[in-house]
Design an enzyme around this catalytic site. Structure first.
Site, short mmCIF file in Angstrom:
data_model
loop_
_atom_site.label_atom_id
_atom_site.label_comp_id
_atom_site.label_asym_id
_atom_site.label_seq_id
_atom_site.Cartn_x
_atom_site.Cartn_y
_atom_site.Cartn_z
N ARG A 46 -2.18 1.63 -22.80
CA ARG A 46 -1.18 2.66 -23.13
C ARG A 46 -1.80 3.70 -24.07
O ARG A 46 -1.46 4.87 -24.03
CB ARG A 46 0.07 2.04 -23.79
CG ARG A 46 1.02 3.09 -24.37
CD ARG A 46 2.45 2.61 -24.54
NE ARG A 46 2.57 1.30 -25.16
CZ ARG A 46 2.43 1.06 -26.48
NH1 ARG A 46 2.17 2.04 -27.32
NH2 ARG A 46 2.55 -0.17 -26.94
N TYR A 99 10.91 26.87 -15.54
CA TYR A 99 11.11 25.73 -14.65
C TYR A 99 12.47 25.09 -14.98
O TYR A 99 12.80 24.88 -16.15
CB TYR A 99 9.98 24.73 -14.87
CG TYR A 99 10.17 23.46 -14.10
CD1 TYR A 99 10.07 23.44 -12.71
CD2 TYR A 99 10.47 22.26 -14.74
CE1 TYR A 99 10.27 22.28 -12.00
CE2 TYR A 99 10.67 21.10 -14.03
CZ TYR A 99 10.57 21.12 -12.66
OH TYR A 99 10.77 19.96 -11.96
C1 LIG Z 1 7.19 20.86 -11.62
C2 LIG Z 1 7.09 21.64 -12.85
C3 LIG Z 1 7.28 21.05 -14.11
C4 LIG Z 1 7.68 19.58 -14.27
O1 LIG Z 1 6.68 18.72 -13.85
P1 LIG Z 1 6.92 17.22 -13.30
O2 LIG Z 1 5.54 16.77 -12.98
O3 LIG Z 1 7.82 17.33 -12.11
O4 LIG Z 1 7.56 16.45 -14.41
C5 LIG Z 1 7.12 21.83 -15.23
N1 LIG Z 1 6.81 23.15 -15.14
C6 LIG Z 1 6.63 23.75 -13.96
C7 LIG Z 1 6.27 25.19 -13.93
C8 LIG Z 1 6.76 23.02 -12.78
O5 LIG Z 1 6.60 23.64 -11.60
#
Ligand SMILES: *Cc1c(COP(=O)(O)O)cnc(C)c1O
Length: 383
Positions: A46, A99
């Site tokens: 971890r 996002y």
């Molecule tokens: C997909 C995405 C995230 C989140 O990532 P995960 O791997 O799905 O947790 C954050 N920022 C952007 C710009 C993304 O496209």
């Protein structure tokens, strides 16, 4: 600083002189390690793991940082960085089209711990100066943004951050380090959803945070160890494998996306607007040329119609391009932000940004671009 060119770095960084007989990194699945000395590096997976360490060293070089950390998802990287640097009563200044998951975290989860976010349109960096104050801990931004491909001048924002002693965090997921390196432009922390271009094959979930300052790395490492959100050894291996081809994939993503953006521009019967940074009439074309190596693989466009039935007919007629959320894989994916990635955000927030039913986001894959254009052409005719 990269010692070699981009692709050489992708393939070899973090691995030099590490293995006795292997040509590619071995996967250390062991959860614990023989305790031979109290000061040894690897004790428990971890906290630290040899396969994960290769990946972290590779990412540090690619993103020009002092050190980096990989997480079990992009959201784990984002939430860990925010919770490390912002205590209760602290404030974040964030760009307004983020996002969806990040925006929901800032709007619905972070306030439970007394963390408040002020959203501003960072296309005009001076707007930051209007809201930044002594409680501000982070400037948080994405460029190009999701889904409207708006750009933010990383250099200008980093200067404001520096003037106020506030850290600048850039989510570089849409660009990838092939297209832009935020720390080189002055940012303090670069974040990735490695699920996207770094992974590149839609077969893993992972996140990365890269730090300009080693002390920031140490602080986030403590939080990651206690939250327990480190990436597994097997996924670390998959990601190392993917990053080796990042340059050739990104070149093809950029080429294909530009061809498709140009094609869409000409479809005046069906398409109102195309958002792609390397189109010559893109409103921020000059900034794109200054800050980005190429336009990237993401684009969005506004259909002439707002009619749900026609839009659904268009999406379901596609044969090669698949309807799905996510992005950055070798296969092309299409989605309607209004009903998919950005559903669940307040209607007025979406409308204000221009996220309406007619907006379509396309993650352009590395297929043959003529096939992709033919697929779009056939589906327009079925609308
Ligand atoms: C997909 C995405 C995230 C989140 O990532 P995960 O791997 O799905 O947790 C954050 N920022 C952007 C710009 C993304 O496209």
């Amino acid at each position: 600083m990269k010692k070699y060119g981009f692709s050489t770095t992708c393939i070899h960084s973090g691995e030099e002189g590490k293995y006795d007989i292997d040509v590619t990194p071995p996967i250390h699945l062991s959860s614990t390690f023989l305790w031979k000395r109290d000061d040894q590096k690897f004790l428990y997976s971890r906290i630290n793991n040899p396969t994960r360490e290769v990946l972290e060293e590779k990412m540090s070089v690619l993103e020009d940082g002092a050190a980096s950390l990989v997480f079990s998802s992009g959201m784990a990287a984002i939430s860990s960085v925010i919770l490390t640097f912002t205590l209760s009563g602290g404030e974040i200044v964030a760009s307004e089209d983020l996002y969806g998951g990040t925006k929901k975290f800032l709007l619905n989860i972070a306030p439970r711990w007394g963390i408040i976010t002020r959203f501003v349109d960072m296309r005009d960096p001076f707007k930051i100066r209007e809201v930044i104050n002594e409680k501000t801990t982070l400037l948080y931004l994405e460029t190009p943004s999701n889904p409207l491909m708006r750009l933010i001048d990383i250099k200008a924002v980093s200067k404001i951050g520096k003037d106020h002693g506030v850290k600048v965090v850039v989510d570089n997921t849409f660009a990838s380090p092939y297209v832009q390196v935020p720390i080189e432009l002055g940012a303090d922390i670069t974040i990735h959803s490695a699920t996207k271009y770094l992974g590149g094959h839609s077969d893993l979930i992972a996140g990365v945070a890269v730090f300009r300052d080693y002390s920031d790395y140490e602080n986030v490492l403590l939080v990651r160890n206690r939250l327990g959100s480190a990436l597994s050894p097997f996924d670390s291996y998959l990601l190392i494998r993917s990053i080796k081809t990042l340059e050739v994939r990104m070149q093809r993503h950029c080429e294909n996306a530009l061809s498709i953006a140009e094609y869409l521009k000409d479809q005046v019967k069906y398409v109102d607007e195309v958002f792609y940074p390397f189109l010559k009439d893109f409103p921020q074309y000059n900034l794109a040329r200054r800050q980005m190596m190429c336009g990237g693989g993401m684009l969005s466009f506004r259909l002439k119609t707002d009619d749900t039935l026609s839009i659904n007919r268009f999406l379901s007629s596609l044969r090669i391009i698949k309807k799905a959320v996510s992005l950055g894989g070798v296969e092309s994916l299409i989605e309607q932000p209004y009903s998919m990635t950005h559903a669940g955000l307040p209607e007025d927030v979406n409308r204000k940004l221009g996220i309406t039913p007619s907006l379509i986001r396309l993650s352009v894959g590395i297929e043959n671009s003529k096939d992709l254009i033919m697929d779009l052409e056939n589906s327009f005719k079925n609308m």
